[in-house]
Design an enzyme around this catalytic site. Structure first.
Site, PDB file in Angstrom:
ATOM      1  N   HIS A   1     -11.475  16.159  -8.388  1.00  0.00           N
ATOM      2  CA  HIS A   1     -12.694  16.912  -8.216  1.00  0.00           C
ATOM      3  C   HIS A   1     -12.364  18.352  -8.142  1.00  0.00           C
ATOM      4  O   HIS A   1     -11.314  19.000  -7.772  1.00  0.00           O
ATOM      5  CB  HIS A   1     -13.141  16.527  -6.828  1.00  0.00           C
ATOM      6  CG  HIS A   1     -14.624  17.274  -6.627  1.00  0.00           C
ATOM      7  ND1 HIS A   1     -15.490  16.705  -7.452  1.00  0.00           N
ATOM      8  CD2 HIS A   1     -15.141  18.043  -5.805  1.00  0.00           C
ATOM      9  CE1 HIS A   1     -16.828  16.954  -6.973  1.00  0.00           C
ATOM     10  NE2 HIS A   1     -16.550  18.057  -5.791  1.00  0.00           N
TER      11      HIS A   1
ATOM     12  N   ASP B   1     -11.142  11.793  -8.761  1.00  0.00           N
ATOM     13  CA  ASP B   1     -12.210  12.208  -7.901  1.00  0.00           C
ATOM     14  C   ASP B   1     -12.703  11.467  -6.810  1.00  0.00           C
ATOM     15  O   ASP B   1     -13.404  10.466  -7.021  1.00  0.00           O
ATOM     16  CB  ASP B   1     -13.553  12.633  -8.641  1.00  0.00           C
ATOM     17  CG  ASP B   1     -14.409  13.625  -8.076  1.00  0.00           C
ATOM     18  OD1 ASP B   1     -14.360  13.691  -6.857  1.00  0.00           O
ATOM     19  OD2 ASP B   1     -15.381  14.287  -8.792  1.00  0.00           O
TER      20      ASP B   1
ATOM     21  N   CYS C   1     -20.076  20.146  -9.461  1.00  0.00           N
ATOM     22  CA  CYS C   1     -20.010  19.474  -7.892  1.00  0.00           C
ATOM     23  C   CYS C   1     -21.519  19.213  -7.883  1.00  0.00           C
ATOM     24  O   CYS C   1     -22.266  18.718  -8.398  1.00  0.00           O
ATOM     25  CB  CYS C   1     -19.395  20.338  -7.088  1.00  0.00           C
ATOM     26  SG  CYS C   1     -19.035  19.518  -5.519  1.00  0.00           S
TER      27      CYS C   1
END
Length: 245
Positions: free
Chosen positions: A214, A183, A126
């Site tokens: 994600h 995502d 991330c």
């Protein structure tokens, strides 16, 4: 292989930065990996990922990315309030501060007696994926594994706009990008921008896209996808072994 775990104290800009260190138990010298968490810092899901990498024969150093704002040892819960807190910490951190942390951990790894100083990589998830990619701008990073990295295509990282995309030509190592096709934070348009920029910059890279969301490698949330995560791990360990071993 079995591993050891400990916490190391580093000081950056007179701020105490905890670094979680996972390393092979067997005596020897190993490649080092600068390992970045997501916005929730070093909770169980992230340290388990770091431990897993270490078990393949790497000294893994994972800093607390918000040490200037959070008390040492803080773990942010992955709920609505934690998401607000983590995103606010990310927004309030200067990009130059992230860069200073990167330099500090790289220098720490190079000084460790168990690390081969010429073999250092970065890895992250991330926001940490963006930080791992940005770390590759430094000459000491031979490989970068960036798992669903946010903000590379948009410049979103901390205060101001990150120049990561514009500086891709500075990357001399090899890059592995891991994305989920569902995502929302790095949609197809963003992945296309990143791929084009890497190509134009002449960066040696590989992009892998899985039918996943994600944070699909984080094992405590509803987005976790064990099958996709296992496939990604196979590619990651193969990549690191090819570049560093």
């Amino acid at each position: 292989m079995q591993i050891t775990k400990r916490n190391v104290e580093l000081r950056v800009d007179d701020s105490l930065m905890r670094v979680y260190l996972a390393a092979p138990k067997t005596t020897g010298k190993y490649p080092g990996i600068l390992f970045y968490s997501d916005i929730y810092q070093l909770g169980g899901p992230i340290t388990r990922l770091a431990d897993r990498v270490a078990g393949y024969g790497y000294v893994v150093a994972a800093p607390e990315i918000f040490h200037r704002l959070e008390p040492v040892g803080s773990v942010i819960e992955p709920d609505d309030l934690g998401r607000m807190r983590g995103n606010d910490d990310a927004r309030r951190t200067e990009i130059r501060e992230y860069d200073a942390d990167t330099t500090a951990v790289i220098e720490f790894l190079k000084s460790e007696s168990t690390v081969i100083p010429e073999k250092i990589a970065s890895m992250g998830f991330c926001i940490g994926g963006h930080l791992a990619f940005r770390a590759a701008l430094q000459k000491d990073i031979k490989a970068a594994v960036c798992c669903y990295p946010t903000g590379i295509h948009s410049g979103k990282l901390g205060k101001g706009i990150a120049d990561t995309q514009q500086r891709m030509k500075e990357i001399k190592g090899k890059v592995l990008m891991i994305f989920g096709s569902f995502d929302p934070h790095v949609p197809q348009e963003g992945r296309t921008v990143i791929a084009k920029s890497l190509q134009e910059a002449g960066v040696s890279h590989q992009i892998l896209i899985y039918e996943a969301d994600h944070t699909f490698m984080r094992d405590d949330g509803h987005r976790y996808d064990p099958a996709a995560a296992d496939l990604a791990w196979t590619e990651i360990t193969t990549f690191l072994q090819r570049v560093l071993n």
